[in-house]
Design a protein around this motif. Structure first.
Motif, PDB file in Angstrom:
ATOM      1  N   LEU A 133      -3.073  22.388 -22.704  1.00 20.90           N
ATOM      2  CA  LEU A 133      -3.479  21.855 -24.003  1.00 20.90           C
ATOM      3  C   LEU A 133      -4.579  20.802 -23.871  1.00 20.90           C
ATOM      4  CD1 LEU A 133      -2.685  22.183 -26.992  1.00 20.90           C
ATOM      5  CD2 LEU A 133      -1.109  20.268 -26.688  1.00 20.90           C
ATOM      6  N   VAL A 134      -4.664  20.149 -22.724  1.00 19.80           N
ATOM      7  CA  VAL A 134      -5.651  19.084 -22.524  1.00 19.80           C
ATOM      8  C   VAL A 134      -7.089  19.616 -22.590  1.00 19.80           C
ATOM      9  CG1 VAL A 134      -6.499  17.337 -20.909  1.00 19.80           C
ATOM     10  CG2 VAL A 134      -4.034  17.648 -21.224  1.00 19.80           C
ATOM     11  N   PRO A 135      -7.489  20.610 -21.781  1.00 17.76           N
ATOM     12  CA  PRO A 135      -8.881  21.085 -21.881  1.00 17.76           C
ATOM     13  C   PRO A 135      -9.185  21.760 -23.207  1.00 17.76           C
ATOM     14  CG  PRO A 135      -7.621  22.513 -20.427  1.00 17.76           C
ATOM     15  CD  PRO A 135      -6.751  21.333 -20.714  1.00 17.76           C
ATOM     16  N   LEU A 136      -8.186  22.411 -23.813  1.00 18.32           N
ATOM     17  CA  LEU A 136      -8.432  23.068 -25.095  1.00 18.32           C
ATOM     18  C   LEU A 136      -8.801  22.052 -26.172  1.00 18.32           C
ATOM     19  CD1 LEU A 136      -5.468  25.622 -25.062  1.00 18.32           C
ATOM     20  CD2 LEU A 136      -7.877  26.140 -24.687  1.00 18.32           C
ATOM     21  N   CYS A 137      -8.005  21.007 -26.280  1.00 15.84           N
ATOM     22  CA  CYS A 137      -8.293  19.976 -27.276  1.00 15.84           C
ATOM     23  C   CYS A 137      -9.561  19.196 -26.932  1.00 15.84           C
ATOM     24  CB  CYS A 137      -7.097  19.027 -27.391  1.00 15.84           C
ATOM     25  SG  CYS A 137      -5.594  19.800 -28.029  1.00 15.84           S
ATOM     26  N   TRP A 138      -9.820  19.017 -25.649  1.00 11.42           N
ATOM     27  CA  TRP A 138     -11.040  18.318 -25.221  1.00 11.42           C
ATOM     28  C   TRP A 138     -12.276  19.093 -25.658  1.00 11.42           C
ATOM     29  CZ3 TRP A 138     -11.642  16.143 -19.537  1.00 11.42           C
ATOM     30  CH2 TRP A 138     -12.743  15.276 -19.494  1.00 11.42           C
ATOM     31  N   PHE A 139     -12.287  20.403 -25.386  1.00 12.01           N
ATOM     32  CA  PHE A 139     -13.412  21.240 -25.789  1.00 12.01           C
ATOM     33  C   PHE A 139     -13.558  21.245 -27.303  1.00 12.01           C
ATOM     34  CE2 PHE A 139     -14.149  22.993 -21.640  1.00 12.01           C
ATOM     35  CZ  PHE A 139     -15.404  23.575 -21.722  1.00 12.01           C
ATOM     36  N   ALA A 140     -12.452  21.396 -28.021  1.00 10.73           N
ATOM     37  CA  ALA A 140     -12.516  21.447 -29.480  1.00 10.73           C
ATOM     38  C   ALA A 140     -13.052  20.145 -30.054  1.00 10.73           C
ATOM     39  CB  ALA A 140     -11.121  21.746 -30.038  1.00 10.73           C
ATOM     40  N   ASN A 141     -12.659  19.025 -29.487  1.00 14.10           N
ATOM     41  CA  ASN A 141     -13.146  17.731 -29.966  1.00 14.10           C
ATOM     42  C   ASN A 141     -14.651  17.590 -29.758  1.00 14.10           C
ATOM     43  OD1 ASN A 141     -12.825  14.914 -30.876  1.00 14.10           O
ATOM     44  ND2 ASN A 141     -13.281  14.406 -28.755  1.00 14.10           N
ATOM     45  N   ILE A 142     -15.136  18.029 -28.594  1.00 11.89           N
ATOM     46  CA  ILE A 142     -16.579  17.940 -28.317  1.00 11.89           C
ATOM     47  C   ILE A 142     -17.369  18.855 -29.248  1.00 11.89           C
ATOM     48  CG2 ILE A 142     -18.343  18.446 -26.594  1.00 11.89           C
ATOM     49  CD1 ILE A 142     -16.404  17.506 -24.458  1.00 11.89           C
ATOM     50  N   VAL A 143     -16.868  20.083 -29.448  1.00 12.83           N
ATOM     51  CA  VAL A 143     -17.573  21.024 -30.311  1.00 12.83           C
ATOM     52  C   VAL A 143     -17.647  20.505 -31.741  1.00 12.83           C
ATOM     53  CG1 VAL A 143     -17.440  23.327 -31.329  1.00 12.83           C
ATOM     54  CG2 VAL A 143     -17.049  23.039 -28.891  1.00 12.83           C
ATOM     55  N   ILE A 144     -16.529  19.994 -32.252  1.00 12.24           N
ATOM     56  CA  ILE A 144     -16.513  19.491 -33.632  1.00 12.24           C
ATOM     57  C   ILE A 144     -17.388  18.243 -33.768  1.00 12.24           C
ATOM     58  CG2 ILE A 144     -15.030  18.520 -35.428  1.00 12.24           C
ATOM     59  CD1 ILE A 144     -12.789  20.316 -34.376  1.00 12.24           C
ATOM     60  N   SER A 145     -17.324  17.351 -32.783  1.00 13.55           N
ATOM     61  CA  SER A 145     -18.136  16.126 -32.849  1.00 13.55           C
ATOM     62  C   SER A 145     -19.620  16.443 -32.829  1.00 13.55           C
ATOM     63  CB  SER A 145     -17.778  15.204 -31.679  1.00 13.55           C
ATOM     64  OG  SER A 145     -16.410  14.822 -31.725  1.00 13.55           O
ATOM     65  N   ASP A 146     -20.048  17.360 -31.946  1.00 13.47           N
ATOM     66  CA  ASP A 146     -21.462  17.735 -31.884  1.00 13.47           C
ATOM     67  C   ASP A 146     -21.907  18.487 -33.138  1.00 13.47           C
ATOM     68  OD1 ASP A 146     -21.578  16.554 -29.430  1.00 13.47           O
ATOM     69  OD2 ASP A 146     -21.473  18.425 -28.275  1.00 13.47           O
ATOM     70  N   PHE A 147     -21.004  19.240 -33.722  1.00 13.49           N
ATOM     71  CA  PHE A 147     -21.371  20.027 -34.901  1.00 13.49           C
ATOM     72  C   PHE A 147     -21.710  19.118 -36.083  1.00 13.49           C
ATOM     73  CE2 PHE A 147     -20.563  22.543 -38.700  1.00 13.49           C
ATOM     74  CZ  PHE A 147     -21.192  23.736 -38.404  1.00 13.49           C
ATOM     75  N   TYR A 148     -20.963  18.039 -36.231  1.00 14.78           N
ATOM     76  CA  TYR A 148     -21.189  17.127 -37.355  1.00 14.78           C
ATOM     77  C   TYR A 148     -22.073  15.930 -36.980  1.00 14.78           C
ATOM     78  CZ  TYR A 148     -17.555  19.660 -39.862  1.00 14.78           C
ATOM     79  OH  TYR A 148     -16.821  20.639 -40.492  1.00 14.78           O
ATOM     80  N   ASP A 149     -22.604  15.922 -35.773  1.00 17.94           N
ATOM     81  CA  ASP A 149     -23.485  14.844 -35.345  1.00 17.94           C
ATOM     82  C   ASP A 149     -24.914  15.171 -35.788  1.00 17.94           C
ATOM     83  OD1 ASP A 149     -24.783  12.758 -34.167  1.00 17.94           O
ATOM     84  OD2 ASP A 149     -24.081  13.158 -32.126  1.00 17.94           O
ATOM     85  N   PRO A 150     -25.511  14.368 -36.649  1.00 16.44           N
ATOM     86  CA  PRO A 150     -26.867  14.693 -37.129  1.00 16.44           C
ATOM     87  C   PRO A 150     -27.936  14.564 -36.055  1.00 16.44           C
ATOM     88  CG  PRO A 150     -26.165  12.548 -37.956  1.00 16.44           C
ATOM     89  CD  PRO A 150     -24.977  13.147 -37.284  1.00 16.44           C
ATOM     90  N   THR A 151     -27.635  13.844 -34.976  1.00 16.71           N
ATOM     91  CA  THR A 151     -28.629  13.679 -33.916  1.00 16.71           C
ATOM     92  C   THR A 151     -28.718  14.892 -32.999  1.00 16.71           C
ATOM     93  OG1 THR A 151     -27.010  12.591 -32.471  1.00 16.71           O
ATOM     94  CG2 THR A 151     -28.297  11.182 -33.952  1.00 16.71           C
TER      95      THR A 151
END
Length: 216
Positions: A133-151
């Motif tokens: 569960l650790v790498p799955l949630c880690w990847f999902a957090n990075i993907v979601i954060s980058d998706f909504y990051d305007p930079t």
């Protein structure tokens, strides 16, 4: 019989979860290209996984390339590799331990030791679910954060791939199967049968007759 059936069900769910983790580990679709803004119509789709990245052309052709350097990979990819490989090995250990201590096998005599072995196998399955569960949630957090990051440029934005969903389903199977095995083993009685007491053999007295106290 009911606890044995539930134990077999838990073992089956654990095996399915273990296979799902191996499948998710090998798939290159941990994150895929996000089609937003000017990238709605593109000629290729990018898949990125733990071991390789693939480019799928609009014509259906796909080219995959294994990552060149391990040390140059991001931290989440390195952690994902290590944890998924560990889970794959621990899943095999959990399978062997659970089969040895299962009620439907005769590898070990029934008793406290047999129940403890089954509990250990279920606990290993639960540990596998937590680790993956650790790498799955880690990847999902990075993907979601980058998706909504305007930079982050639109061409660099990614979406969660199919491998993440397969991994989450495998995690649920591992956790549920491991808990089911542990609960069935803990509720199982160590010795369900009534204790049997043996009396001493009757011995004749000096006059050749049996003592009357043997009949009391």
């Amino acid at each position: 019989m009911t606890s044995a059936a539930l134990e077999i069900l838990g073992l089956g769910l654990g095996i399915l979860g273990w296979v799902g983790v191996i499948l998710a580990c090998g798939l290159p679709m941990w994150q895929v290209s996000a089609f937003i803004d000017v990238n709605i119509v593109v000629a290729q789709t990018i898949w990125e996984g733990l071991w390789m990245s693939c480019v799928v052309q609009s014509t259906g052709q796909m080219q995959c390339k294994v990552y060149d350097s391990i040390l140059a990979l991001p931290a989440e990819v390195q952690a994902g590799r290590g944890l998924t490989v560990i889970v794959a090995l621990l899943g095999l250990v959990a399978l062997m331990v659970t089969v040895v201590g299962a009620q439907c096998t005769n590898c070990i005599r029934p008793g406290k030791m047999k129940s403890r072995i089954v509990v250990a196998g279920g606990a290993i399955y639960v540990l596998c679910g937590v680790l993956v569960l650790v790498p799955l949630c880690w990847f999902a957090n990075i993907v979601i954060s980058d998706f909504y990051d305007p930079t982050v440029p639109s061409s660099k934005k990614r979406e969660m791939g199919a491998a993440l969903y397969i991994g989450w389903a495998a995690t649920a199977l591992l956790l549920f199967g491991g808990c089911l095995i542990c609960c069935c083993s803990c509720s199982q009685r160590d010795d369900p049968s009534f204790p049997v007491k043996y009396s001493a053999p009757r011995r004749p007295t000096s006059n050749g007759e049996y003592d009357k106290k043997n009949y009391v």
